[in-house]
Write a protein that holds these residues in place. Structure first.
Motif, short mmCIF file in Angstrom:
data_model
loop_
_atom_site.label_atom_id
_atom_site.label_comp_id
_atom_site.label_asym_id
_atom_site.label_seq_id
_atom_site.Cartn_x
_atom_site.Cartn_y
_atom_site.Cartn_z
N ARG A 9 0.87 -1.30 0.12
CA ARG A 9 0.01 -0.15 -0.13
C ARG A 9 1.04 1.25 -0.03
O ARG A 9 2.07 1.06 0.17
N TYR A 10 0.25 2.43 -0.34
CA TYR A 10 0.94 3.55 -0.29
C TYR A 10 0.19 4.84 0.37
O TYR A 10 -0.89 4.75 0.40
N GLU A 11 0.66 5.72 0.78
CA GLU A 11 0.20 6.75 1.11
C GLU A 11 1.02 8.24 1.14
O GLU A 11 2.26 8.03 1.53
N ARG A 12 0.28 9.11 0.63
CA ARG A 12 1.11 10.38 0.55
C ARG A 12 1.30 11.16 1.89
O ARG A 12 0.21 11.40 2.39
N ILE A 13 2.39 11.66 2.26
CA ILE A 13 2.65 12.08 3.66
C ILE A 13 3.39 13.52 3.50
O ILE A 13 4.19 13.76 2.33
N GLU A 14 3.64 14.14 4.52
CA GLU A 14 4.30 15.31 4.67
C GLU A 14 5.30 15.04 5.23
O GLU A 14 5.93 13.73 5.58
N GLU A 15 6.26 16.13 5.61
CA GLU A 15 7.64 15.71 6.07
C GLU A 15 7.82 15.34 7.44
O GLU A 15 8.60 14.14 7.77
N LEU A 16 6.95 15.54 8.34
CA LEU A 16 6.91 14.75 9.59
C LEU A 16 6.28 13.27 9.43
O LEU A 16 7.11 12.39 9.99
N GLY A 17 5.65 13.12 8.49
CA GLY A 17 5.48 11.72 8.36
C GLY A 17 6.34 10.89 7.99
O GLY A 17 6.72 9.49 7.99
N ALA A 18 7.11 11.39 6.79
CA ALA A 18 8.40 10.80 6.31
C ALA A 18 9.26 10.74 7.43
O ALA A 18 10.08 9.49 7.60
N ARG A 19 9.59 11.41 8.31
CA ARG A 19 10.72 11.45 9.46
C ARG A 19 10.14 10.20 10.16
O ARG A 19 11.10 9.54 10.59
N GLN A 20 8.92 9.98 10.55
CA GLN A 20 8.32 8.86 11.39
C GLN A 20 8.47 7.76 10.72
O GLN A 20 9.00 6.54 11.20
#
Length: 519
Positions: free
Chosen positions: A387-398
């Motif tokens: 699956r995939y989810e588009r995320i912002e920087e905070l989500g990428a860091r997580q």
């Protein structure tokens, strides 16, 4: 039991991402601080200037500045130290200049007065000042030519010992050169009190020291607080003045740059189905080599060394920049992230498709040209039970904290691509800022590109590119934050619903074995 290829739970402070806009934490910081009490021919001396310079120097050292101090400089010594300091400024440095003492305006120019200044009224004072005092505009001009990242220029001059009754010409207003903050301890044409509230420092310095090392506060915000406090302490007599051309928020120090509270799971279960310290045969069976290095520079363990070399060197036969941008970059990045995600299932049925096979299928489907990355993910994730989810920087860091690699895309115009490439040619380990891409009156030919986010820390993001080992830092490059390249991030993962029964049983069996070893 895990419900998905799990993410960390983080609680961001308000303005968290805003505060990551422009950290100076990792840049070289240099300061010249000068205080002059003794004016040989003035009949009386000032009393707090040297103490102010020393106190500020000590505080700046505590937050990472290299400080050159100056006390009671003569004119020649003053000029020499300024020239010496400016000569050592390097591109991208954070520069702070502070002067406490007497200053004077003449013929539209502002001057700093040295300890041996001795105007005897026998000649024109404008001419005497030009030849025997330090021209402030001249200092700024020379500093700006060295192309520092930012200049903080603090003038605590026009000191007076006469309280509220003196008539002082003061300094005239000045325009701030590019990326410069000018701070005056008093308004144009006014005098700064040499009085002390704490028995050691001037009122301006006392308040500056209370704020300048504040973590998580940008320099302009803290100067606003200094202005407020000085005005209040002097009953409105002295009001600091500033003029700025800064285009970003500038931070000197931070307590917790991300403003995050990380909550790690207390159970012994891994956040992906491949905990560390399993026998080598397990890793070999899945075609994956774990990177056990816990060094800060280590890549997430989800990307093996063989994949790194293959990915980074995919287009090494292509030299032209225009050929490297776009083309098959989407396939390179998607294949790397897919392979990484599937490899987290240690006992995946039928094994993990190799990176080359995934990449080849993508290129066969979409060709060697730019694509809409979400079209690729929407079609191919289900094929590989992902699956995939588009995320912002905070989500990428997580996601990186959870040891998942993250797909990233961005677009630049042709002129910006040239500056992007030139920056890393000049500074392979440098951290790209928005201003490094340049300002252009017209922009043409926009090209998209895909890369893999592999590491984050408090001051930058690290990406794996596919332009060969000679690009940037052995194929990897650093960017300050998401806003620099207007990055889009995609987290590729699976949930337990995507796993087959045999894979879940294998995972449960493995966890039982790990728990037995721990207990």
């Amino acid at each position: 039991m895990l419900k998905r290829d799990q993410k960390l739970t983080c609680k961001p402070s308000s303005q968290c991402l805003d505060r990551m806009a422009s950290s100076t934490f990792d840049r070289r910081k240099k300061a010249l601080v000068v205080g002059i009490n003794k004016y040989v021919h003035a009949g009386s001396s000032l009393k707090t200037c040297i103490a102010d310079a020393i106190a500020l120097g000590d505080t700046l050292r505590s937050i990472g500045f290299e400080v050159l101090p100056g006390i009671d400089y003569t004119f020649e010594k003053f000029k020499h130290k300024i020239d010496e300091f400016v000569q050592k400024i390097q591109n991208g440095d954070v520069i702070l200049f502070y002067f406490a003492g007497h200053g004077q305006e003449s013929d539209g120019k502002n001057y700093l007065i040295s300890s041996d200044y001795n105007y005897d009224h026998s000649t024109d004072e404008n001419m005497y000042l030009a030849n025997n005092a330090v021209n402030i505009q001249y200092i700024l001009h020379n500093m700006t030519k060295k192309n520092p990242y930012v200049i903080i220029f603090i003038l605590d001059c026009c000191r007076t010992r006469k309280i509220r009754t003196t008539s002082i010409a003061g300094l005239s207003p000045m325009n701030a050169p590019s990326e410069t903050l000018l701070v005056f301890s008093c308004g144009p044409g006014k005098g700064a009190l040499d009085d002390t509230g704490n028995g050691q420092n001037s009122i301006f310095m006392e308040n500056l020291l209370q704020h300048i090392a504040n973590p998580d506060e940008d320099i302009e915000s803290l100067i606003m607080k200094v202005t407020r406090d000085v005005r209040q302490a002097t009953g409105g007599y002295q009001i600091p003045y500033r003029t700025s051309s800064l285009t970003e928020k500038i931070f000197f120090t931070r307590a917790n740059p991300l403003g995050l509270k990380q909550e790690l799971p207390l159970s012994g279960l891994s956040r992906h189905l491949q905990p560390r310290n399993l026998p080598d045969t397990v890793y070999d069976a899945s075609g994956f080599v774990y990177q056990a290095d816990e060094n800060d520079d280590a890549l997430p363990s989800a990307i093996n060394s063989a994949t790194i070399v293959t990915y980074v060197n995919i287009p090494t036969t292509i030299c032209a920049l225009s050929s490297k941008i776009g083309s098959t970059s989407y396939a390179n990045a998607v294949a790397a992230v897919f392979h990484s995600a599937m490899s987290r299932v240690v006992v995946r049925e039928n094994g993990v498709p190799c990176y080359h096979k995934i990449r080849k299928k993508l290129i066969k489907d979409y060709g060697e040209h730019e694509v809409i990355i979400e079209d690729v993910l929407r079609k191919w994730c289900p094929i590989y039970r992902l699956r995939y989810e588009r995320i912002e920087e905070l989500g990428a860091r997580q996601a990186i904290e959870a040891e998942r690699s993250v797909l990233a895309t961005f677009s630049l115009f042709e002129q910006e691509w040239t500056n992007f490439s030139n920056f890393y040619n000049s500074y392979p380990t440098g951290i790209l800022e928005r201003k490094d891409l340049g300002m252009h009156s017209s922009l043409t030919n926009e090209y998209s590109h895909a890369v893999v986010l592999t590491k984050t820390n408090t001051t930058y993001l690290t990406f794996m590119n596919s332009w060969g080992m000679s690009f940037a830092d052995n194929g990897f490059f650093k960017v300050r934050d998401q806003s620099v390249l207007n990055l889009s991030f995609y987290d590729v993962y699976w949930t337990l619903e995507d796993l087959k029964d045999s894979e879940i049983r294998g995972f449960q069996s493995m966890c039982t074995e790990v728990e037995r070893e721990i207990t």
